[in-house]
Scaffold this active site. Structure first.
Site, PDB file in Angstrom:
ATOM      1  N   LYS A 153       0.816  -1.213   0.000  1.00 19.31           N
ATOM      2  CA  LYS A 153       0.000   0.000   0.000  1.00 19.31           C
ATOM      3  C   LYS A 153       0.850   1.263   0.000  1.00 19.31           C
ATOM      4  O   LYS A 153       0.537   2.232  -0.695  1.00 19.31           O
ATOM      5  CB  LYS A 153      -0.950  -0.014   1.196  1.00 19.31           C
ATOM      6  CG  LYS A 153      -2.049  -1.062   1.090  1.00 19.31           C
ATOM      7  CD  LYS A 153      -3.036  -0.953   2.230  1.00 19.31           C
ATOM      8  CE  LYS A 153      -4.161  -1.975   2.064  1.00 19.31           C
ATOM      9  NZ  LYS A 153      -5.167  -1.885   3.153  1.00 19.31           N
ATOM     10  N   ILE A 154       1.941   1.263   0.772  1.00 25.15           N
ATOM     11  CA  ILE A 154       2.811   2.438   0.802  1.00 25.15           C
ATOM     12  C   ILE A 154       3.526   2.601  -0.529  1.00 25.15           C
ATOM     13  O   ILE A 154       3.588   3.698  -1.091  1.00 25.15           O
ATOM     14  CB  ILE A 154       3.819   2.331   1.958  1.00 25.15           C
ATOM     15  CG1 ILE A 154       3.101   2.356   3.303  1.00 25.15           C
ATOM     16  CG2 ILE A 154       4.848   3.468   1.878  1.00 25.15           C
ATOM     17  CD1 ILE A 154       4.005   2.079   4.491  1.00 25.15           C
ATOM     18  N   ASP A 173       8.601  -6.337  -7.040  1.00 22.95           N
ATOM     19  CA  ASP A 173       7.697  -6.940  -6.060  1.00 22.95           C
ATOM     20  C   ASP A 173       6.981  -8.083  -6.761  1.00 22.95           C
ATOM     21  O   ASP A 173       6.205  -7.850  -7.690  1.00 22.95           O
ATOM     22  CB  ASP A 173       6.683  -5.924  -5.538  1.00 22.95           C
ATOM     23  CG  ASP A 173       5.862  -6.477  -4.369  1.00 22.95           C
ATOM     24  OD1 ASP A 173       5.575  -7.694  -4.366  1.00 22.95           O
ATOM     25  OD2 ASP A 173       5.495  -5.695  -3.475  1.00 22.95           O
ATOM     26  N   CYS A 203       9.732  -2.198   1.663  1.00 23.25           N
ATOM     27  CA  CYS A 203       9.502  -3.619   1.942  1.00 23.25           C
ATOM     28  C   CYS A 203       9.758  -3.905   3.421  1.00 23.25           C
ATOM     29  O   CYS A 203      10.440  -3.142   4.103  1.00 23.25           O
ATOM     30  CB  CYS A 203      10.388  -4.490   1.057  1.00 23.25           C
ATOM     31  SG  CYS A 203      12.133  -4.054   1.089  1.00 23.25           S
ATOM     32  N   PRO A 204       9.219  -5.006   3.926  1.00 24.94           N
ATOM     33  CA  PRO A 204       9.420  -5.341   5.337  1.00 24.94           C
ATOM     34  C   PRO A 204      10.820  -5.867   5.597  1.00 24.94           C
ATOM     35  O   PRO A 204      11.518  -6.296   4.669  1.00 24.94           O
ATOM     36  CB  PRO A 204       8.370  -6.423   5.586  1.00 24.94           C
ATOM     37  CG  PRO A 204       8.196  -7.075   4.249  1.00 24.94           C
ATOM     38  CD  PRO A 204       8.334  -5.973   3.243  1.00 24.94           C
ATOM     39  N   THR A 230      12.532   4.642   3.937  1.00 27.39           N
ATOM     40  CA  THR A 230      11.538   5.012   4.945  1.00 27.39           C
ATOM     41  C   THR A 230      10.854   3.754   5.468  1.00 27.39           C
ATOM     42  O   THR A 230       9.756   3.828   6.018  1.00 27.39           O
ATOM     43  CB  THR A 230      10.479   5.970   4.360  1.00 27.39           C
ATOM     44  OG1 THR A 230       9.894   5.375   3.189  1.00 27.39           O
ATOM     45  CG2 THR A 230      11.092   7.309   3.991  1.00 27.39           C
ATOM     46  N   SER A 231      11.496   2.616   5.316  1.00 30.95           N
ATOM     47  CA  SER A 231      10.884   1.339   5.689  1.00 30.95           C
ATOM     48  C   SER A 231      11.462   0.810   6.999  1.00 30.95           C
ATOM     49  O   SER A 231      10.912   1.055   8.063  1.00 30.95           O
ATOM     50  CB  SER A 231      11.061   0.323   4.557  1.00 30.95           C
ATOM     51  OG  SER A 231      10.294  -0.828   4.791  1.00 30.95           O
ATOM     52  N   ARG A 232      12.564   0.082   6.940  1.00 31.30           N
ATOM     53  CA  ARG A 232      13.236  -0.436   8.132  1.00 31.30           C
ATOM     54  C   ARG A 232      14.740  -0.283   7.948  1.00 31.30           C
ATOM     55  O   ARG A 232      15.284  -0.558   6.867  1.00 31.30           O
ATOM     56  CB  ARG A 232      12.881  -1.908   8.373  1.00 31.30           C
ATOM     57  CG  ARG A 232      11.473  -2.125   8.921  1.00 31.30           C
ATOM     58  CD  ARG A 232      11.357  -1.602  10.344  1.00 31.30           C
ATOM     59  NE  ARG A 232      10.049  -1.856  10.946  1.00 31.30           N
ATOM     60  CZ  ARG A 232       9.034  -1.012  10.924  1.00 31.30           C
ATOM     61  NH1 ARG A 232       9.166   0.147  10.304  1.00 31.30           N
ATOM     62  NH2 ARG A 232       7.886  -1.308  11.524  1.00 31.30           N
ATOM     63  N   ASP A 256      14.807   7.748   6.944  1.00 29.89           N
ATOM     64  CA  ASP A 256      13.909   7.978   8.074  1.00 29.89           C
ATOM     65  C   ASP A 256      14.088   6.889   9.119  1.00 29.89           C
ATOM     66  O   ASP A 256      13.505   6.953  10.195  1.00 29.89           O
ATOM     67  CB  ASP A 256      12.442   8.016   7.600  1.00 29.89           C
ATOM     68  CG  ASP A 256      11.494   8.386   8.727  1.00 29.89           C
ATOM     69  OD1 ASP A 256      11.686   9.469   9.320  1.00 29.89           O
ATOM     70  OD2 ASP A 256      10.570   7.593   9.024  1.00 29.89           O
ATOM     71  N   GLU A 261      18.812   2.288  15.310  1.00 33.58           N
ATOM     72  CA  GLU A 261      18.057   3.445  15.789  1.00 33.58           C
ATOM     73  C   GLU A 261      17.453   3.274  17.174  1.00 33.58           C
ATOM     74  O   GLU A 261      17.092   4.259  17.833  1.00 33.58           O
ATOM     75  CB  GLU A 261      16.923   3.775  14.815  1.00 33.58           C
ATOM     76  CG  GLU A 261      15.790   2.766  14.806  1.00 33.58           C
ATOM     77  CD  GLU A 261      14.648   3.189  13.888  1.00 33.58           C
ATOM     78  OE1 GLU A 261      13.513   3.262  14.373  1.00 33.58           O
ATOM     79  OE2 GLU A 261      14.896   3.430  12.693  1.00 33.58           O
ATOM     80  N   HIS A 293      12.550   8.564  12.183  1.00 37.31           N
ATOM     81  CA  HIS A 293      11.407   7.646  12.110  1.00 37.31           C
ATOM     82  C   HIS A 293      10.093   8.414  12.282  1.00 37.31           C
ATOM     83  O   HIS A 293       9.226   8.045  13.075  1.00 37.31           O
ATOM     84  CB  HIS A 293      11.525   6.550  13.173  1.00 37.31           C
ATOM     85  CG  HIS A 293      10.866   5.263  12.775  1.00 37.31           C
ATOM     86  ND1 HIS A 293      11.436   4.036  12.946  1.00 37.31           N
ATOM     87  CD2 HIS A 293       9.662   5.033  12.200  1.00 37.31           C
ATOM     88  CE1 HIS A 293      10.627   3.084  12.500  1.00 37.31           C
ATOM     89  NE2 HIS A 293       9.542   3.682  12.045  1.00 37.31           N
TER      90      HIS A 293
END
Length: 329
Positions: A153-154, A173, A203-204, A230-232, A256, A261, A293
């Site tokens: 969705k993002i 993807d 992605c996760p 901006t994910s992980r 981000d 972190e 974040h």
């Protein structure tokens, strides 16, 4: 239900109090949940956690021994949870599968615009009455190829924004259906790495994606590429990225999130100094923009997080398990 909410901030208290309306008894703990603070979970039926809480096997065992019935994550990711330990201790976990994909997608775009047009540097110059333009040269986004790794969705919300700038999109993807749009091409990871002027991660963080942006991946990128995460934080090998910044293979970097972190983000260290030498090195580059974040941090997202979290808990309390957003363990 008695809820212990960890890693709480002022804004958490405001929005959860507003959404809760006295239905549940919530105690707010500003500290992160970890092996040293888990004793504060005693007496609660549900424990509510966030992205940087350390929910390892020892913490889960302690929660189980305290008869905690539910671990409610107020976030989408669950890479900070030992899922096998949760399964072994029969501790159910729920999460907020999505809150505002637009918030993260828009923040990603903000990082791109800031880096490209040197907004942060220009702002600092103006404050010092320096109105020169040397060193602030950007480029047109129109016509550039933007690589999107992860089109949930993002990712899809971000694609729509970049199409509005006139960009071409290269998507990686396996679950993304190729749309009938000549500006969007679906391919594998190498296609994104080799063809993109800008690469954005959506992605996760799972074992297969840990450090997916490593030295080998960077070697395949175009010289001067812009990289956005901006994910992980764990998706990126920070040391490899620093080397690429030094040799100018990466021309711009927007973060981000950061792989270490948890000891810094969401806290105020303005009266001290950073102990993390790698992070401190990142801050020395003029072509790097870092936010703490905050991509998710909009009014709409906070309200959705609180509402979904409390709804999960309410359905669980009622035994309406088919309505709870469980994490599969």
């Amino acid at each position: 239900m008695k809820i212990g909410l960890f890693s709480s901030k002022k804004y958490d208290k405001v929005v959860f109090h507003q959404i809760n309306s006295g239905q549940h008894e919530i105690t707010y703990h500003p500290v992160r949940l970890n092996k040293d603070t888990v004793k504060l979970a005693s007496g609660f039926e549900a424990i509510c956690c966030f992205v940087n809480d350390e929910i390892d096997a020892s913490v889960i065992a302690s929660l189980s021994n305290m008869n905690v019935k539910l671990l409610a994550l107020r976030c989408a990711g669950f890479n900070n949870v030992d899922l096998p330990a949760a399964k072994a201790n029969n501790l159910p976990i729920c999460r907020v599968p999505e809150y505002s994909p637009h918030a993260v997608a828009e923040h990603t775009c903000a990082l791109i615009l800031d880096l490209n047009r040197n907004i942060h540097r220009a702002h600092n110059r103006i404050r010092e009455n320096d109105y020169s333009l040397d060193g602030l040269l950007g480029f047109d986004l129109h016509g550039k190829t933007v690589g999107v790794i992860g089109a949930g969705k993002i990712g899809r919300a971000f694609i729509k924004i970049m199409l509005g700038f006139g960009c071409n999109i290269q998507v990686c993807d396996p679950d993304y259906a190729q749309p009938d749009n000549p500006k969007i091409k679906k391919g594998d990871l190498d296609d994104v790495l080799q063809n993109s002027n800008i690469i954005s991660l959506h992605c996760p963080l799972v074992p297969s994606t840990h450090h997916m942006i490593n030295q080998a991946a960077i070697d395949k990128m175009k010289p001067g590429v812009m990289l956005i995460n901006t994910s992980r934080g764990g998706l990126v090998d920070t040391s490899a990225v620093i080397r690429a910044l030094k040799n100018k293979k990466i021309g711009h970097l927007g973060l981000d999130v950061y792989e270490e972190e948890s000891e810094m983000f969401f806290e105020d260290f303005s009266d001290t100094f950073i102990q993390d030498d790698v992070f401190a090195r990142l801050q020395t580059f003029p072509n790097v923009t870092i936010t703490g974040h905050q991509a998710f941090f909009t009014k709409e997202a906070l309200e959705k997080i609180a509402r979904t979290t409390l709804t999960n808990i309410e359905h669980f309390q009622r035994g309406e398990f088919d309505k709870v957003h469980f994490v599969s363990t």
